[in-house]
Design an enzyme around this catalytic site. Structure first.
Site, PDB file in Angstrom:
ATOM      1  N   ASP A  21      37.091 -14.496  77.017  1.00  0.00           N
ATOM      2  CA  ASP A  21      38.290 -13.663  76.884  1.00  0.00           C
ATOM      3  C   ASP A  21      39.236 -14.221  75.822  1.00  0.00           C
ATOM      4  OD1 ASP A  21      39.918 -11.533  77.458  1.00  0.00           O
ATOM      5  OD2 ASP A  21      40.778 -12.407  79.285  1.00  0.00           O
ATOM      6  N   TRP A  26      43.650 -13.719  69.826  1.00  0.00           N
ATOM      7  CA  TRP A  26      43.341 -14.664  68.753  1.00  0.00           C
ATOM      8  C   TRP A  26      43.553 -13.984  67.386  1.00  0.00           C
ATOM      9  CZ3 TRP A  26      39.791 -15.056  64.703  1.00  0.00           C
ATOM     10  CH2 TRP A  26      39.574 -16.348  64.206  1.00  0.00           C
ATOM     11  N   HIS A  38      36.706 -10.269  67.681  1.00  0.00           N
ATOM     12  CA  HIS A  38      35.349 -10.110  68.229  1.00  0.00           C
ATOM     13  C   HIS A  38      34.311 -10.734  67.287  1.00  0.00           C
ATOM     14  CE1 HIS A  38      37.108  -7.798  71.339  1.00  0.00           C
ATOM     15  NE2 HIS A  38      37.304  -6.701  70.639  1.00  0.00           N
ATOM     16  N   TRP A  70      34.836   0.254  78.562  1.00  0.00           N
ATOM     17  CA  TRP A  70      34.592   1.561  77.922  1.00  0.00           C
ATOM     18  C   TRP A  70      35.895   2.327  77.745  1.00  0.00           C
ATOM     19  CZ3 TRP A  70      30.233   1.945  75.548  1.00  0.00           C
ATOM     20  CH2 TRP A  70      29.037   1.452  76.079  1.00  0.00           C
ATOM     21  N   LEU A 132      16.236 -21.876  77.605  1.00  0.00           N
ATOM     22  CA  LEU A 132      17.439 -21.274  78.188  1.00  0.00           C
ATOM     23  C   LEU A 132      17.287 -19.761  78.379  1.00  0.00           C
ATOM     24  CD1 LEU A 132      20.599 -21.612  78.785  1.00  0.00           C
ATOM     25  CD2 LEU A 132      20.901 -20.887  76.408  1.00  0.00           C
ATOM     26  N   SER A 197      37.999 -10.323  87.095  1.00  0.00           N
ATOM     27  CA  SER A 197      37.736  -9.077  86.376  1.00  0.00           C
ATOM     28  C   SER A 197      36.358  -8.471  86.677  1.00  0.00           C
ATOM     29  CB  SER A 197      37.919  -9.293  84.859  1.00  0.00           C
ATOM     30  OG  SER A 197      39.220  -9.742  84.574  1.00  0.00           O
TER      31      SER A 197
END
Ligand code: IPE
Ligand code: IPE
Ligand code: MG
Length: 246
Positions: A21, A26, A38, A70, A132, A197
């Protein structure tokens, strides 16, 4: 000594979940559009994925786009979906090199067609990897996931495949999108927000929560190491007394 050197590799969390988040703030702080945040957030994803893989963490699950997201302005939603496609294309070779297996949870049918197809192709391509497991939560809502699991179980009861009393915690868990994965031991949220959230509500029942003020585009491997170290200093009691677990 660096944070990394202090980590006890025998006591690594098997599964780390992250709520990435603060991209918008930023960017705003730099006088730029949210989308710029983003784009820079992707650099943090790359660094953290590499670091988790290097350490030997087995599962990393990143909250990438929530079902509620959305409802953001159409321009931002479109930009995020395009960023997802271009990032998948750019990073696939690195995922293969680093032996990372890509996975996704959420209502993927809501993703734009191209995005959905490219995602499935990348998941298929990396399915041979054994390192991973990187899970992207996309169009993800934990409550929706729980309802979906209930529907699947109800259908099995209706068809006679299952009796109501056969439904237990394990079976319920197996029917979540995360079925087959261990529950996260550590949940990290950036940007100084102290909330969940709608993320992995069932799965984090006993996770250690770690909050940092850092905005996601500023979060790097050192910050991941610091969070893991903090986790390793905690005593996980699971309802028992301190004496019992020591
Ligand atoms: C997280 O950053 C990324 C997504 C939710 C897609 P935000 O976009 O929520 O950034 P802030 O919280 O508005 O700063
Ligand atoms: C949660 O962040 C979703 C992701 C990080 C993808 P949000 O920014 O959407 O959450 P709220 O709105 O602050 O709760
Ligand atoms: Mg946010």
């Amino acid at each position: 000594m660096s944070y990394k050197d202090q980590i006890d590799l025998q006591k690594l969390p098997r599964h780390i979940a992250v709520i990435m988040d603060g991209n918008g703030r930023w960017a705003k702080g730099k006088g730029k559009l949210r989308v710029f945040g983003h784009h820079n957030g992707v650099l943090s994803v790359r660094d953290v994925v590499e670091a988790a893989g290097e350490l030997g963490v087995e599962y990393l699950t990143l909250y990438t786009f929530s079902a509620e997201n959305w409802n953001r302005p159409k321009l931002e939603v479109t930009a995020i979906m395009e960023l997802l496609i271009s990032t998948l294309n750019k990073e696939i070779a690195k995922l293969m090199n680093n032996n990372v297996r890509l996975n996704a949870i959420g209502d993927l049918s809501k993703l734009p067609g191209k995005c959905h197809r490219e995602l499935l192709a990348a998941i298929e391509k990396t399915s041979v990897n054994t390192g991973l497991v990187l899970t992207l939560a996309l169009s993800y809502s934990s409550r929706d996931e729980i309802v979906h699991a209930a529907q699947q179980l109800a259908a099995k009861v209706q068809s006679g495949e299952l009796q109501p009393q056969d439904i237990n915690e394990q079976l319920f868990e197996d029917n979540l999108y995360t079925g087959g994965m261990p529950n996260p031991e550590l949940l990290i949220r950036t940007s100084g927000e102290y909330r969940i959230s709608n993320y992995l509500l069932w799965q984090i029942a006993y996770a250690e929560l770690y909050f940092t003020q850092k905005l996601w585009p500023d979060f790097r491997r050192e910050d991941l190491f610091e969070a893991i170290l903090d986790y390793q200093k905690r005593e996980r009691r699971f309802g028992k007394t301190s004496e019992q677990v020591n």
